[in-house]
Scaffold this active site. Structure first.
Site, short mmCIF file in Angstrom:
data_model
loop_
_atom_site.label_atom_id
_atom_site.label_comp_id
_atom_site.label_asym_id
_atom_site.label_seq_id
_atom_site.Cartn_x
_atom_site.Cartn_y
_atom_site.Cartn_z
N ASP A 1 0.24 -10.94 -0.48
CA ASP A 1 1.55 -10.86 0.17
C ASP A 1 1.62 -11.76 1.39
O ASP A 1 2.67 -12.35 1.69
CB ASP A 1 1.87 -9.41 0.54
CG ASP A 1 0.79 -8.77 1.41
OD1 ASP A 1 -0.38 -9.19 1.34
OD2 ASP A 1 1.12 -7.81 2.14
N ASN B 1 0.81 -1.22 0.00
CA ASN B 1 0.00 0.00 0.00
C ASN B 1 0.84 1.27 0.00
O ASN B 1 0.43 2.29 -0.56
CB ASN B 1 -0.93 0.00 1.22
CG ASN B 1 -2.03 -1.03 1.11
OD1 ASN B 1 -2.88 -0.94 0.24
ND2 ASN B 1 -1.99 -2.03 1.97
#
Length: 265
Positions: A114, A9
């Site tokens: 992830d 992010n």
């Protein structure tokens, strides 16, 4: 060489593998507004700095593996691989990709790519049971069973988010540099905030990991705890539960997933 790309992010980490060895790495800001063409220009600039790669985008790259927590960036990177890398095999971590790690959660498709990739690397490098602590935008704790299954985890606000929240919500507080203070007892406002961040997160890690380990194994000492993520070094020296620090854990997991899928393409 294999190009691995981990889109978070806040930051995007890229790694270049020659076989099993990571020979180069870069960290850039994640920007969801970048187009495929802009990303291609950025990649060309980074690749051009490595002596074993050619001047043209794609020279020397024989495989690509990508995971992303930002869907719009994943879409643009898919376009990059299609338009600029031609016939180079590309594995994008999304539903349907073979990882070798069963996901035993209520909603497997909701688990971040992830986090699964970290579990893949943890199983390969250390076996189970294991807990991966990833210090990213969020601090995530992910549990792997003794049988190598991903069984769930914990998501908590990350270090940078917490620092920003203090600066925004605290009327007399400001954004500070994340650094280890001189002592636990701060002698000024900045040091007091730094102490709260560093030692507060160390305490959080120890508390959460200890609770998870008791659920994960009959003997909590059998659980290997692996730390990764850009801000992990800030907590490493203050946590009592971390066994291993592997800064490139996600990139290593991407390499493994690429190898498990490229033959199917």
């Amino acid at each position: 060489m294999l190009l691995t790309i981990d889109v978070g992010n806040t930051h995007t980490v890229l790694g270049l593998f020659d076989g099993e060895d990571i020979v180069e790495h870069w960290r850039i800001s994640t920007d969801s507004r970048r187009t495929a063409d802009e990303l291609a220009v950025l990649l060309q600039g980074l690749m051009g700095m490595h002596p074993l790669l050619g001047d043209e985008l794609g020279d020397g790259i024989d495989g690509i593996a990508i995971c992303a927590t930002v869907p719009s960036v994943l879409h643009e990177l898919r376009e990059v691989t299609r338009r600029y890398y031609g016939d180079v095999p590309a594995v994008l971590v999304e539903p349907g990709v073979k990882t070798g790690v069963p996901i035993l959660t209520d909603h497997p498709k909701e688990v971040g790519a992830d986090r699964i990739i970290n579990a893949v690397a943890a199983v390969e490098l250390y076996g189970g049971p294991a807990i991966v602590v990833d210090f990213g935008t969020a601090t995530t704790f992910d549990a792997v069973s003794a049988r190598g299954e991903y069984i769930g985890g914990v998501i908590a606000p990350g270090i940078e988010i917490s620092v920003e929240a203090l600066g925004v919500k605290g009327a007399q507080l400001r954004k500070i540099e994340v650094a280890r203070p001189r002592s636990v007892i701060g002698k000024n406002t900045v040091e007091a905030m730094q102490s709260g961040i560093v030692y507060g997160f160390a305490g959080q890690v120890d508390g959460v990991v200890n609770r998870m380990a008791r659920e994960l194994a009959d003997d909590p000492d059998d659980v290997t705890v692996i730390a990764t993520g850009g801000l992990a070094p800030m907590v490493l020296g203050e946590s009592s539960v971390i066994d291993e620090h592997e800064p490139w854990l996600t990139l290593m997991g991407l390499r493994l997933v690429y190898e498990r899928n490229v033959s199917r393409m």
